[in-house]
Design an enzyme around this catalytic site. Sequence first.
Site, PDB file in Angstrom:
ATOM      1  N   ARG A 100       0.825  -1.211   0.000  1.00  0.00           N
ATOM      2  CA  ARG A 100       0.000   0.000   0.000  1.00  0.00           C
ATOM      3  C   ARG A 100       0.857   1.258   0.000  1.00  0.00           C
ATOM      4  O   ARG A 100       2.010   1.236   0.402  1.00  0.00           O
ATOM      5  CB  ARG A 100      -0.901   0.023   1.244  1.00  0.00           C
ATOM      6  CG  ARG A 100      -1.980  -1.037   1.258  1.00  0.00           C
ATOM      7  CD  ARG A 100      -2.692  -1.075   2.603  1.00  0.00           C
ATOM      8  NE  ARG A 100      -1.739  -1.414   3.661  1.00  0.00           N
ATOM      9  CZ  ARG A 100      -1.948  -1.143   4.947  1.00  0.00           C
ATOM     10  NH1 ARG A 100      -3.037  -0.523   5.335  1.00  0.00           N
ATOM     11  NH2 ARG A 100      -1.046  -1.495   5.848  1.00  0.00           N
ATOM     12  N   LYS A 111       2.653   7.152  13.596  1.00  0.00           N
ATOM     13  CA  LYS A 111       2.976   5.836  13.064  1.00  0.00           C
ATOM     14  C   LYS A 111       4.184   5.859  12.138  1.00  0.00           C
ATOM     15  O   LYS A 111       4.965   4.915  12.074  1.00  0.00           O
ATOM     16  CB  LYS A 111       1.760   5.267  12.321  1.00  0.00           C
ATOM     17  CG  LYS A 111       1.974   3.886  11.710  1.00  0.00           C
ATOM     18  CD  LYS A 111       0.699   3.397  11.041  1.00  0.00           C
ATOM     19  CE  LYS A 111       0.918   2.073  10.354  1.00  0.00           C
ATOM     20  NZ  LYS A 111       1.796   2.196   9.167  1.00  0.00           N
ATOM     21  N   ALA A 279      -6.586  -0.419   7.683  1.00  0.00           N
ATOM     22  CA  ALA A 279      -7.242  -1.695   7.997  1.00  0.00           C
ATOM     23  C   ALA A 279      -8.165  -1.606   9.206  1.00  0.00           C
ATOM     24  O   ALA A 279      -8.998  -2.483   9.404  1.00  0.00           O
ATOM     25  CB  ALA A 279      -6.198  -2.779   8.232  1.00  0.00           C
ATOM     26  N   PHE A 307      -2.282  -3.834   9.890  1.00  0.00           N
ATOM     27  CA  PHE A 307      -2.422  -4.193  11.304  1.00  0.00           C
ATOM     28  C   PHE A 307      -2.418  -5.707  11.503  1.00  0.00           C
ATOM     29  O   PHE A 307      -1.758  -6.425  10.760  1.00  0.00           O
ATOM     30  CB  PHE A 307      -3.659  -3.534  11.907  1.00  0.00           C
ATOM     31  CG  PHE A 307      -3.570  -2.025  11.935  1.00  0.00           C
ATOM     32  CD1 PHE A 307      -2.495  -1.392  12.543  1.00  0.00           C
ATOM     33  CD2 PHE A 307      -4.538  -1.228  11.337  1.00  0.00           C
ATOM     34  CE1 PHE A 307      -2.387   0.006  12.564  1.00  0.00           C
ATOM     35  CE2 PHE A 307      -4.440   0.164  11.356  1.00  0.00           C
ATOM     36  CZ  PHE A 307      -3.363   0.777  11.973  1.00  0.00           C
ATOM     37  N   PHE A 387      14.800  -8.065  17.301  1.00  0.00           N
ATOM     38  CA  PHE A 387      15.358  -6.802  17.775  1.00  0.00           C
ATOM     39  C   PHE A 387      16.657  -7.097  18.533  1.00  0.00           C
ATOM     40  O   PHE A 387      16.843  -8.206  19.055  1.00  0.00           O
ATOM     41  CB  PHE A 387      14.368  -6.082  18.702  1.00  0.00           C
ATOM     42  CG  PHE A 387      13.292  -5.321  17.978  1.00  0.00           C
ATOM     43  CD1 PHE A 387      13.221  -3.936  18.053  1.00  0.00           C
ATOM     44  CD2 PHE A 387      12.338  -5.987  17.214  1.00  0.00           C
ATOM     45  CE1 PHE A 387      12.227  -3.235  17.384  1.00  0.00           C
ATOM     46  CE2 PHE A 387      11.338  -5.288  16.547  1.00  0.00           C
ATOM     47  CZ  PHE A 387      11.285  -3.903  16.631  1.00  0.00           C
ATOM     48  N   TRP A 415      15.695  -6.231   8.739  1.00  0.00           N
ATOM     49  CA  TRP A 415      15.982  -4.816   9.012  1.00  0.00           C
ATOM     50  C   TRP A 415      17.483  -4.590   8.983  1.00  0.00           C
ATOM     51  O   TRP A 415      17.967  -3.631   8.389  1.00  0.00           O
ATOM     52  CB  TRP A 415      15.422  -4.405  10.375  1.00  0.00           C
ATOM     53  CG  TRP A 415      15.436  -2.916  10.607  1.00  0.00           C
ATOM     54  CD1 TRP A 415      14.414  -2.035  10.431  1.00  0.00           C
ATOM     55  CD2 TRP A 415      16.573  -2.126  11.035  1.00  0.00           C
ATOM     56  NE1 TRP A 415      14.821  -0.752  10.717  1.00  0.00           N
ATOM     57  CE2 TRP A 415      16.137  -0.780  11.082  1.00  0.00           C
ATOM     58  CE3 TRP A 415      17.891  -2.411  11.367  1.00  0.00           C
ATOM     59  CZ2 TRP A 415      16.975   0.264  11.474  1.00  0.00           C
ATOM     60  CZ3 TRP A 415      18.737  -1.363  11.745  1.00  0.00           C
ATOM     61  CH2 TRP A 415      18.281  -0.040  11.796  1.00  0.00           C
TER      62      TRP A 415
END
Length: 562
Positions: A100, A111, A279, A307, A387, A415
Amino acid sequence: MKTQTKVKSDITIAQEATMKPITEIAEKIGLTMDDIELYGKYKAKLSFDVLNRLKTEKMGKIILVTAINPTPAGEGKSTVTVGLGDALNRLGKKAMIAMREPSLGPTMGIKGGATGGGYAQVLPMEDINLHFTGDLHAITTANNALAALIDNHLQQGNELQIDARRIVWKRALDLNDRALRKVVIGLGGPMQGVPREDGFDITVASEIMAILCLAKDLPDLKERLSKIVVAYNIHKKPVTVKDLGVEGALALLLKDAVKPNLVQTIEHTPALVHGGPFANIAHGCNSVIATTAAAKLADYVVTEAGFGADLGAEKFLNIKAEVAGIKPEAVVIVATIRALKMHGEIEKSDLGLENVAALKSGFSNLQKHIETIQSFGLPIVVAINRFITDTEREVETLYQLCNQEGISVALTEVWEKGGEGGIELAEKLLAAIEKNESHFQPLYKPSDSIEMKILTVVQKVYGGIGVEFSSKAKKQLKEIGANGWGNLPICMAKTQYSLSDDASKLGRPTDFVISVRELKPSIGAGFIVVLTGDVMTMPGLPKKPAALNMDVDEYGHAAGLF
């Protein structure tokens, strides 16, 4: 625990990346200069010619990426989507990504953008997170052109006998602006219009956004626009865009926006970024046109839905898949140990500390989403988005918990490492697709009543026990039936933070009842929006919005985007 080192920001990584001309990216998927329309050197739209030509091509395999309920700790669903696409290409598969477009509201709010993160990003990140190719502006303009045409119709004699008290079409803006939720327009005398109450939705909650994302082509777009119910007349009968005779004008405003946007990842994987409904207040999926085009151009398409699986994935599987005639091969559920510990009722400030007990408690949230996807008959792989604060003991515990559920699980470090960090996930996903044939089917039938569809989602997806309808919603249920709209699917508008409609109930709440306050027919989009709890279609900004950290230098380089 992994050694903590100083890392670069997402925007720094994006700005340091070397992009290839978009013409080279197009060549990788068999497209020529005649198949694309250039928007500068690194962005392009697919032409109508190529979109029409692709209709007869065979579809590749579609992989849906979803997640647990989001928390302030972060989940990284878009990042994993990008990294997985890169990893599949590293394994020699012809893969694309379908995502999207970001909304400026959350980008400048709390966000952030929606281009992934670290070394798993789509580029050019700055453009995509801001104005991109102007799609959201075109949708905003079409939405507000319709609003202006409605008010002009009232001013010029009101031939359709529209009841000004029953106009349901709102204006739109692609920003978080709580002051515009309820407004009064037309003040100042006869020449300024007919005074009435109005309001604004954020653009991504507009029915026109939903229509653009569910339309199969330009003629279908125009047909759907014509069915939009904008108001009710003095006899309480629906008034549509077709009655106003402006579907052609609206389609004209959207003729370029309906074409998917071709960009690339840091590793030059082709990506179609198109459409951006939320969403929690819309259906939360990128456009049907982009997803199906990608599936015709590649052997594997990685797409995401907003989400958690209770929102975007549910709507992808119950709404978008049916409209598009697609069958996903498998689902990836993204989870982080940090977020699961928050679902285990640990404060954000304590997430850096090892806490296996909290992880085990919060696992119940992931467990429910696993059960939800299984109820659709789809193979699952859980992606642990790692993480640097995650300990080996916590990682091993999450592996064990997933294995006890019989679910394949992969540690994902995209990441930090880009596609290399998604190889384990890609390999386990390919194995799951090969081993477990998809038995996909939606959770309800079109012939089910609206009440039964809502109850089915509440019980099978949220884990609730029942539904409570407001007196207004009960009246609207009767109107929906009387107007012949009962066979449409439902689009639940609910808080993203909880499986329930109470944002404070984390983890896996039980014995709760969902409160339905209002039903909004989106006949052009082809579903009934079900508003629950206190969810709003025009968000507000936080106390310290991200915009406070944004800037641009003398050369036009952005700062503060994420």
